[in-house]
Design a protein around this motif. Structure first.
Motif, PDB file in Angstrom:
ATOM      1  N   ALA A   1      -1.126   8.732 -11.780  1.00  0.00           N
ATOM      2  CA  ALA A   1      -2.421   8.133 -12.725  1.00  0.00           C
ATOM      3  C   ALA A   1      -3.718   8.871 -12.628  1.00  0.00           C
ATOM      4  O   ALA A   1      -4.430   9.433 -13.529  1.00  0.00           O
ATOM      5  CB  ALA A   1      -2.597   6.971 -12.303  1.00  0.00           C
ATOM      6  N   ILE A   2      -3.813   9.294 -11.194  1.00  0.00           N
ATOM      7  CA  ILE A   2      -4.978  10.354 -10.921  1.00  0.00           C
ATOM      8  C   ILE A   2      -5.104  11.434 -11.629  1.00  0.00           C
ATOM      9  O   ILE A   2      -6.047  12.019 -12.387  1.00  0.00           O
ATOM     10  CB  ILE A   2      -5.267  10.321  -9.464  1.00  0.00           C
ATOM     11  N   ILE A   3      -3.814  12.226 -11.701  1.00  0.00           N
ATOM     12  CA  ILE A   3      -3.644  13.666 -12.203  1.00  0.00           C
ATOM     13  C   ILE A   3      -3.796  13.309 -13.830  1.00  0.00           C
ATOM     14  O   ILE A   3      -4.551  14.123 -14.334  1.00  0.00           O
ATOM     15  CB  ILE A   3      -2.379  14.336 -11.855  1.00  0.00           C
ATOM     16  N   LEU A   4      -3.023  12.452 -14.207  1.00  0.00           N
ATOM     17  CA  LEU A   4      -3.456  11.984 -15.829  1.00  0.00           C
ATOM     18  C   LEU A   4      -5.006  11.965 -16.010  1.00  0.00           C
ATOM     19  O   LEU A   4      -5.399  12.441 -17.065  1.00  0.00           O
ATOM     20  CB  LEU A   4      -2.618  10.861 -16.315  1.00  0.00           C
ATOM     21  N   ALA A   5      -5.329  11.134 -15.235  1.00  0.00           N
ATOM     22  CA  ALA A   5      -6.726  10.634 -15.744  1.00  0.00           C
ATOM     23  C   ALA A   5      -8.022  12.065 -15.370  1.00  0.00           C
ATOM     24  O   ALA A   5      -8.623  12.101 -16.319  1.00  0.00           O
ATOM     25  CB  ALA A   5      -7.337   9.852 -14.720  1.00  0.00           C
ATOM     26  N   TYR A   6      -7.396  12.960 -14.544  1.00  0.00           N
ATOM     27  CA  TYR A   6      -8.376  14.023 -14.432  1.00  0.00           C
ATOM     28  C   TYR A   6      -8.198  15.160 -15.666  1.00  0.00           C
ATOM     29  O   TYR A   6      -9.202  15.496 -16.195  1.00  0.00           O
ATOM     30  CB  TYR A   6      -7.801  14.989 -13.133  1.00  0.00           C
ATOM     31  N   TYR A   7      -6.841  15.101 -16.370  1.00  0.00           N
ATOM     32  CA  TYR A   7      -6.680  16.035 -17.393  1.00  0.00           C
ATOM     33  C   TYR A   7      -7.100  15.312 -18.730  1.00  0.00           C
ATOM     34  O   TYR A   7      -7.556  15.901 -19.699  1.00  0.00           O
ATOM     35  CB  TYR A   7      -5.304  16.625 -17.522  1.00  0.00           C
ATOM     36  N   VAL A   8      -6.354  14.148 -18.899  1.00  0.00           N
ATOM     37  CA  VAL A   8      -6.783  13.432 -20.114  1.00  0.00           C
ATOM     38  C   VAL A   8      -8.137  12.746 -20.318  1.00  0.00           C
ATOM     39  O   VAL A   8      -8.773  12.825 -21.516  1.00  0.00           O
ATOM     40  CB  VAL A   8      -5.758  12.246 -20.270  1.00  0.00           C
ATOM     41  N   LEU A   9      -8.719  12.233 -19.384  1.00  0.00           N
ATOM     42  CA  LEU A   9      -9.921  11.529 -19.425  1.00  0.00           C
ATOM     43  C   LEU A   9     -11.297  12.073 -18.685  1.00  0.00           C
ATOM     44  O   LEU A   9     -12.418  11.708 -18.731  1.00  0.00           O
ATOM     45  CB  LEU A   9      -9.587  10.065 -18.863  1.00  0.00           C
ATOM     46  N   ASN A  10     -10.779  13.187 -18.268  1.00  0.00           N
ATOM     47  CA  ASN A  10     -11.867  14.004 -17.467  1.00  0.00           C
ATOM     48  C   ASN A  10     -12.505  13.462 -16.469  1.00  0.00           C
ATOM     49  O   ASN A  10     -13.696  13.499 -16.031  1.00  0.00           O
ATOM     50  CB  ASN A  10     -12.958  14.672 -18.494  1.00  0.00           C
ATOM     51  N   GLU A  11     -11.977  12.520 -15.659  1.00  0.00           N
ATOM     52  CA  GLU A  11     -12.410  11.811 -14.646  1.00  0.00           C
ATOM     53  C   GLU A  11     -12.445  12.624 -13.312  1.00  0.00           C
ATOM     54  O   GLU A  11     -11.484  13.100 -12.730  1.00  0.00           O
ATOM     55  CB  GLU A  11     -11.816  10.357 -14.213  1.00  0.00           C
ATOM     56  N   GLN A  12     -13.485  12.949 -12.573  1.00  0.00           N
ATOM     57  CA  GLN A  12     -13.604  13.348 -11.382  1.00  0.00           C
ATOM     58  C   GLN A  12     -12.905  12.757 -10.484  1.00  0.00           C
ATOM     59  O   GLN A  12     -13.079  11.513 -10.070  1.00  0.00           O
ATOM     60  CB  GLN A  12     -15.062  13.913 -11.112  1.00  0.00           C
ATOM     61  N   ILE A  13     -12.439  13.304  -9.429  1.00  0.00           N
ATOM     62  CA  ILE A  13     -11.773  12.807  -8.110  1.00  0.00           C
ATOM     63  C   ILE A  13     -12.771  12.960  -7.082  1.00  0.00           C
ATOM     64  O   ILE A  13     -13.002  14.026  -6.564  1.00  0.00           O
ATOM     65  CB  ILE A  13     -10.406  13.414  -7.948  1.00  0.00           C
ATOM     66  N   MET A  14     -13.209  11.764  -6.417  1.00  0.00           N
ATOM     67  CA  MET A  14     -14.221  11.846  -5.441  1.00  0.00           C
ATOM     68  C   MET A  14     -13.609  12.197  -4.035  1.00  0.00           C
ATOM     69  O   MET A  14     -12.336  11.870  -3.890  1.00  0.00           O
ATOM     70  CB  MET A  14     -15.026  10.495  -5.244  1.00  0.00           C
ATOM     71  N   LEU A  15     -14.319  12.724  -2.852  1.00  0.00           N
ATOM     72  CA  LEU A  15     -13.596  12.999  -1.699  1.00  0.00           C
ATOM     73  C   LEU A  15     -13.228  11.664  -1.019  1.00  0.00           C
ATOM     74  O   LEU A  15     -11.903  11.823  -0.493  1.00  0.00           O
ATOM     75  CB  LEU A  15     -14.904  13.639  -0.890  1.00  0.00           C
TER      76      LEU A  15
END
Length: 290
Positions: A254-268
């Motif tokens: 889900a995190i990988i998809l959100a990063y590429y599809v929704l441009n959601e950044q991943i916090m530390l």
């Protein structure tokens, strides 16, 4: 490990991959969370109905009053799981919501022990404790963003309790009845519960554009039929505990998809918390598959 249990683990792996797309699909819909949840379950019932009719409702006459009670509770808990989780996605990120909503061992260990007398090993307790620490790291990071993000985290945790209850009640019935019967009845009761909820709180059932309708249908096909249905099938051979821990792998996808599809950044804090949770999962799985 016998052949059937091996197949159950393969089904579990496919199911986890399928449900990983759920959060991103929900984010891409435009309908309110309860309406999105209703259409997800409604389309699932429509897709299951031909198989149910071909099987002529096989086993429905053998359903006891206890079976009907458990299957009804499973459907209701599943409905409110979706309402709360979809609401959480409105307030917090995909990464935080999905990680927290899949933190099911917290409730599964207690539930399987109280309801079915399943013993929990020391290794399982330690692995769950590690996963809990990971969730706290994520929640702390979201608290620094805003109170709304934290509220979304709390909704996700409540949704986590709801889906664990759904699996616990479903586990007892699934061991005695077919997958088609079990799945059709649970999804049907869940859809009816969600419809009633939408009507009581005056939500419009307009699905919106054709593109939105497509996402609602895909939610039924992938996360439900290729996700939850496979989990229900696997319940005959492996425990709710095992499934609840395996589902914790869902956030990675889900995190990988959100990063590429929704441009959601991943916090530390999300990355660290997720890594800690995955460590807990691996420790649990290493003990469970011996």
């Amino acid at each position: 490990m016998n052949k059937q249990k091996t197949y159950a683990y393969i089904a579990l792996f496919i199911g986890v991959l399928s449900v990983s797309a759920s959060a991103v699909m929900v984010k891409l819909t435009t309908t309110p969370p309860p309406v999105t949840a209703f259409y997800r379950m409604f389309f699932s019932v429509l897709l299951m109905m031909p198989f149910f009719l071909l099987a002529r409702g096989s086993g429905i006459k053998e359903m006891t009053n206890k079976d009907w009670l458990y299957i009804s509770m499973a459907g209701i808990f599943l409905a409110f799981h979706f309402i709360l989780w979809f609401e959480s996605l409105e307030l917090t990120s995909v990464a935080s919501s999905v990680v927290l909503v899949t933190l099911q061992p917290l409730f599964a260990f207690a539930g399987t022990y109280l309801l079915f007398g399943e013993r929990v090993t020391r290794q399982a307790v330690w692995s769950a404790a590690i996963a809990i620490i990971g969730s706290l790291i994520i929640s702390w990071g979201d608290l620094q963003i805003s109170g709304w993000a934290l509220a979304g985290d709390l909704l996700a945790l409540t949704a986590c309790f709801m889906v664990t209850a759904y699996l616990l009640f479903g586990q007892e019935v699934r061991k005695r009845h077919s997958l088609i019967l079990h799945t059709t009845l649970v999804y049907g009761i869940s859809a009816a519960t969600l419809l009633l909820y939408c009507l009581v709180f005056s939500y419009s059932l307009d699905p919106g554009s054709g593109e939105n309708l497509m996402w609602l249908l895909l939610l039924a096909i992938f996360p439900n039929l290729l996700g939850h249905s496979l989990f229900n099938w696997a319940l005959k051979w492996i425990s709710t505990n095992t499934i609840s821990v395996a589902i914790l792998f869902e956030p990675a996808g889900a995190i990988i998809l959100a990063y590429y599809v929704l441009n959601e950044q991943i916090m530390l804090t999300q990355a660290i918390g997720s890594a800690v949770i995955f460590a807990g999962i691996l420790i649990f799985m290493a003990g469970d598959m011996k």
